[in-house]
Design a protein around this motif. Structure first.
Motif, PDB file in Angstrom:
ATOM      1  N   ARG A  97      13.537  -3.657 -18.605  1.00 37.45           N
ATOM      2  CA  ARG A  97      13.637  -4.229 -17.269  1.00 37.45           C
ATOM      3  C   ARG A  97      12.305  -4.120 -16.545  1.00 37.45           C
ATOM      4  NH1 ARG A  97      17.877  -2.680 -13.198  1.00 37.45           N
ATOM      5  NH2 ARG A  97      16.955  -0.605 -13.402  1.00 37.45           N
ATOM      6  N   GLU A  98      12.094  -5.008 -15.567  1.00 37.32           N
ATOM      7  CA  GLU A  98      10.880  -4.953 -14.756  1.00 37.32           C
ATOM      8  C   GLU A  98      11.153  -5.513 -13.367  1.00 37.32           C
ATOM      9  OE1 GLU A  98       8.090  -7.352 -16.896  1.00 37.32           O
ATOM     10  OE2 GLU A  98       8.831  -9.237 -16.043  1.00 37.32           O
ATOM     11  N   ALA A  99      10.356  -5.046 -12.408  1.00 35.66           N
ATOM     12  CA  ALA A  99      10.438  -5.533 -11.032  1.00 35.66           C
ATOM     13  C   ALA A  99       9.026  -5.715 -10.506  1.00 35.66           C
ATOM     14  CB  ALA A  99      11.216  -4.553 -10.155  1.00 35.66           C
ATOM     15  N   ARG A 100       8.753  -6.852  -9.901  1.00 37.89           N
ATOM     16  CA  ARG A 100       7.422  -7.111  -9.353  1.00 37.89           C
ATOM     17  C   ARG A 100       7.343  -6.568  -7.933  1.00 37.89           C
ATOM     18  NH1 ARG A 100       3.476 -12.124 -10.557  1.00 37.89           N
ATOM     19  NH2 ARG A 100       1.848 -11.652  -9.008  1.00 37.89           N
ATOM     20  N   LEU A 101       6.171  -6.043  -7.572  1.00 40.80           N
ATOM     21  CA  LEU A 101       5.972  -5.507  -6.238  1.00 40.80           C
ATOM     22  C   LEU A 101       4.552  -5.786  -5.781  1.00 40.80           C
ATOM     23  CD1 LEU A 101       4.463  -2.237  -6.196  1.00 40.80           C
ATOM     24  CD2 LEU A 101       6.219  -2.233  -7.969  1.00 40.80           C
ATOM     25  N   THR A 102       4.365  -5.799  -4.481  1.00 35.64           N
ATOM     26  CA  THR A 102       3.046  -5.992  -3.873  1.00 35.64           C
ATOM     27  C   THR A 102       2.766  -4.844  -2.928  1.00 35.64           C
ATOM     28  OG1 THR A 102       3.250  -8.403  -3.993  1.00 35.64           O
ATOM     29  CG2 THR A 102       1.625  -7.517  -2.457  1.00 35.64           C
ATOM     30  N   VAL A 103       1.560  -4.264  -3.032  1.00 36.37           N
ATOM     31  CA  VAL A 103       1.106  -3.268  -2.063  1.00 36.37           C
ATOM     32  C   VAL A 103       0.176  -4.004  -1.107  1.00 36.37           C
ATOM     33  CG1 VAL A 103      -0.075  -1.068  -1.724  1.00 36.37           C
ATOM     34  CG2 VAL A 103       1.288  -1.446  -3.793  1.00 36.37           C
ATOM     35  N   PRO A 104       0.665  -4.421   0.061  1.00 31.14           N
ATOM     36  CA  PRO A 104      -0.090  -5.368   0.887  1.00 31.14           C
ATOM     37  C   PRO A 104      -1.345  -4.803   1.538  1.00 31.14           C
ATOM     38  CG  PRO A 104       1.911  -4.678   2.012  1.00 31.14           C
ATOM     39  CD  PRO A 104       1.982  -4.105   0.631  1.00 31.14           C
ATOM     40  N   LYS A 105      -1.328  -3.507   1.880  1.00 34.87           N
ATOM     41  CA  LYS A 105      -2.478  -2.940   2.597  1.00 34.87           C
ATOM     42  C   LYS A 105      -2.486  -1.430   2.440  1.00 34.87           C
ATOM     43  CE  LYS A 105       0.116  -2.593   6.924  1.00 34.87           C
ATOM     44  NZ  LYS A 105       0.165  -2.953   8.361  1.00 34.87           N
ATOM     45  N   ALA A 106      -3.599  -0.813   2.804  1.00 29.86           N
ATOM     46  CA  ALA A 106      -3.703   0.641   2.750  1.00 29.86           C
ATOM     47  C   ALA A 106      -2.636   1.273   3.633  1.00 29.86           C
ATOM     48  CB  ALA A 106      -5.095   1.084   3.215  1.00 29.86           C
ATOM     49  N   GLY A 107      -1.956   2.279   3.096  1.00 22.65           N
ATOM     50  CA  GLY A 107      -0.914   2.966   3.839  1.00 22.65           C
ATOM     51  C   GLY A 107       0.461   2.345   3.702  1.00 22.65           C
ATOM     52  N   ALA A 108       0.527   1.145   3.124  1.00 22.95           N
ATOM     53  CA  ALA A 108       1.831   0.501   2.957  1.00 22.95           C
ATOM     54  C   ALA A 108       2.666   1.259   1.940  1.00 22.95           C
ATOM     55  CB  ALA A 108       1.647  -0.946   2.507  1.00 22.95           C
ATOM     56  N   VAL A 109       3.969   1.312   2.155  1.00 18.10           N
ATOM     57  CA  VAL A 109       4.895   1.992   1.268  1.00 18.10           C
ATOM     58  C   VAL A 109       5.910   0.987   0.752  1.00 18.10           C
ATOM     59  CG1 VAL A 109       6.583   3.834   1.017  1.00 18.10           C
ATOM     60  CG2 VAL A 109       4.626   4.145   2.541  1.00 18.10           C
ATOM     61  N   VAL A 110       6.008   0.869  -0.554  1.00 18.55           N
ATOM     62  CA  VAL A 110       6.987  -0.004  -1.185  1.00 18.55           C
ATOM     63  C   VAL A 110       8.096   0.874  -1.754  1.00 18.55           C
ATOM     64  CG1 VAL A 110       7.387  -1.724  -2.985  1.00 18.55           C
ATOM     65  CG2 VAL A 110       5.205  -1.688  -1.758  1.00 18.55           C
ATOM     66  N   ASP A 111       9.325   0.637  -1.325  1.00 17.76           N
ATOM     67  CA  ASP A 111      10.474   1.417  -1.780  1.00 17.76           C
ATOM     68  C   ASP A 111      11.055   0.747  -3.023  1.00 17.76           C
ATOM     69  OD1 ASP A 111      12.852   2.796  -2.164  1.00 17.76           O
ATOM     70  OD2 ASP A 111      13.326   2.885  -0.027  1.00 17.76           O
ATOM     71  N   ALA A 112      11.036   1.463  -4.147  1.00 15.71           N
ATOM     72  CA  ALA A 112      11.557   0.903  -5.395  1.00 15.71           C
ATOM     73  C   ALA A 112      13.037   0.562  -5.287  1.00 15.71           C
ATOM     74  CB  ALA A 112      11.325   1.881  -6.548  1.00 15.71           C
ATOM     75  N   GLY A 113      13.741   1.192  -4.348  1.00 11.07           N
ATOM     76  CA  GLY A 113      15.154   0.918  -4.176  1.00 11.07           C
ATOM     77  C   GLY A 113      15.452  -0.492  -3.698  1.00 11.07           C
ATOM     78  N   GLY A 114      14.439  -1.156  -3.141  1.00 10.11           N
ATOM     79  CA  GLY A 114      14.643  -2.507  -2.641  1.00 10.11           C
ATOM     80  C   GLY A 114      14.087  -3.593  -3.535  1.00 10.11           C
ATOM     81  N   LEU A 115      13.630  -3.251  -4.746  1.00  5.27           N
ATOM     82  CA  LEU A 115      13.028  -4.231  -5.640  1.00  5.27           C
ATOM     83  C   LEU A 115      14.091  -5.020  -6.399  1.00  5.27           C
ATOM     84  CD1 LEU A 115      10.101  -2.116  -7.162  1.00  5.27           C
ATOM     85  CD2 LEU A 115      10.011  -3.704  -5.218  1.00  5.27           C
ATOM     86  N   THR A 116      13.722  -6.217  -6.831  1.00  2.00           N
ATOM     87  CA  THR A 116      14.598  -7.062  -7.642  1.00  2.00           C
ATOM     88  C   THR A 116      14.199  -6.924  -9.102  1.00  2.00           C
ATOM     89  OG1 THR A 116      14.845  -8.656  -5.832  1.00  2.00           O
ATOM     90  CG2 THR A 116      15.382  -9.418  -8.059  1.00  2.00           C
TER      91      THR A 116
END
Length: 426
Positions: free
Chosen positions: A355-374
């Motif tokens: 399985r895989e999920a794509r994510l973007t880190v838009p800027k410094a300090g941004a936090v991406v929660d893996a729980g919300g990925l598709t």
């Protein structure tokens, strides 16, 4: 007064959840820390009996991308091959050849900058990283290979360690026989008690004259064990980078200490039984502060974002960018929260087997929660027996508080501070 561990941990996680990690606090009583990195990566061999390496330059490029966003200056000495240059466009222009003269010049410039830092009341830290060929000479002295000759243990002490004004100097060496590049001649113990025996063996050795120096070394002598074509990198260096990116931060305080890195690599390597994939390491924190921080992801002023993998997510995972570069890998215990630092302004894939999920880190300090990925299905191909051994067994053991506590207790080391869980209350 230094902030207590529970406060640090809960505040660090709160900052992550709020996306404010780059505004992280400076703990009272601690001088401002400024970091530098000098990375030497050399595929070439001067010994006709030793084949050139394939991925030392790739490791150098990845160490540079790890350290550049969080250091005052990162220097890469390497000759990047065509494949590595295409994977890291523009990096070759910032790279110089790994010769003795260039190394000496680079050290002089960094030492001058660190002396200025000390005069201004700051605490400079130097990461000295080597990946490439290593060997022992007839007298037992370890050497590593530069483009124009060998660089010996004597050279290391004379030109790197002794004149360094760094408050802490972290040596990371991924090379055959690297133990003898840092330590004097003597039989290298083997077996379950290897780390304790090596530590005792070093009791009267010259490294102890430099209490501000910590070392992380691969001790394998088998070339096949430290390069893996599936990730175009050295296995040991891949594990070290994964640990420093936050995968080894077992107590979620935003910092990775030596004991955490060592336990993380032990867990990652534990399941590999094929002797061609065996990996031994030796790590010793600076005696001046055995809790010295190898990586501090909670500091402000970095160009990093964060991937938050919350409780409830477990198993083997890895992060690749859109170039196909595997940035970090880990096997997470479900009960822990993991924060992984990633370069800002980039796209990545969080992958698990199948399985895989794509994510973007838009800027410094941004936090991406893996729980919300598709998540989507991913096809994985096999590449042969050694590839299978790494693919199926490397990072096969979950890493978290349970493994860490047992591992550190078996070594008789002092663990990092733990509590019953992060306090995320307002």
């Amino acid at each position: 007064m230094t902030s207590p561990p529970t406060f640090r941990r809960s505040l660090w996680l709160r900052l992550l959840l709020l996306g404010l990690a780059t505004a992280g606090p400076a703990w009272a009583g601690e001088p401002e820390r400024v970091s530098y990195a000098l990375i030497i990566a050399n595929n070439a061999s001067l010994n006709p009996k030793m084949a050139a390496l394939r991925y030392a330059d790739d490791d150098g490029a990845r160490y540079y991308e790890l350290f550049a966003p969080q250091t005052k200056e990162a220097v890469l000495l390497s000759v990047l091959d065509a494949e590595t240059q295409s994977r890291h466009p523009g990096l070759a222009a910032r790279t110089r050849p790994p010769t003795r003269a260039v190394l000496k010049e680079s050290l002089a410039r960094l030492n001058a900058r660190m002396s200025e830092d000390r005069a201004a009341g700051r605490a400079p830290v130097l990461y000295f990283v080597f990946t490439g060929h290593g060997q022992r000479g007839a007298a037992g002295e370890g050497t590593v290979t530069l483009l124009d000759g060998l660089f010996s243990r004597t050279d290391l002490y004379k030109e790197v360690i002794t004149p360094s004004p760094a408050s802490f100097l972290h040596l990371i060496v991924d090379a055959c026989d690297s133990y003898f590049f840092v330590n004097a001649r003597g039989g290298l113990p083997v077996g379950p008690a290897q780390t304790a025996a090596v530590t005792q063996h070093l009791a009267s050795r010259e490294l102890d004259r430099y209490p501000n120096v910590g070392v992380v070394l691969s001790t394998s002598t088998a070339q096949e064990s430290h390069e893996w074509s599936a990730i175009s990198a050295g296995v040991f260096s891949h594990q070290v980078r994964s640990a420093l990116a936050g995968a080894a931060d077992v107590n979620a305080d935003g910092r990775v200490e030596y004991s955490e890195l060592t336990a993380f690599i032990a867990a990652a390597s534990q399941g590999v039984e094929d002797v061609r994939g065996k990996l031994d390491i030796f790590a010793r924190p600076p005696p001046q502060d055995r809790s010295a921080t190898l990586s501090d992801l909670s500091r402000g002023g970095t160009a990093l974002g964060y991937l938050l993998v919350p409780e409830g997510f477990g198993g083997r995972m890895w992060v690749e960018d859109t170039r196909g570069v595997r940035v970090a890998e880990f096997h997470k215990e479900r009960e822990r929260t993991l924060a992984l630092a990633l370069p800002a302004g980039r796209d990545f894939y969080l992958r698990t087997p199948g399985r895989e999920a794509r994510l973007t880190v838009p800027k410094a300090g941004a936090v991406v929660d893996a729980g919300g990925l598709t998540w989507n299905a991913q096809a994985v191909a096999s590449r042969g027996p050694v590839e299978d051994a790494f693919r199926e067994k490397l990072f096969g053991v979950p890493f978290g508080p349970r493994f860490y506590s047992g591992y550190v207790a078996s070594l008789g080391e002092a663990p990092v501070a733990m509590d019953d869980g992060p306090d995320l209350s307002p």
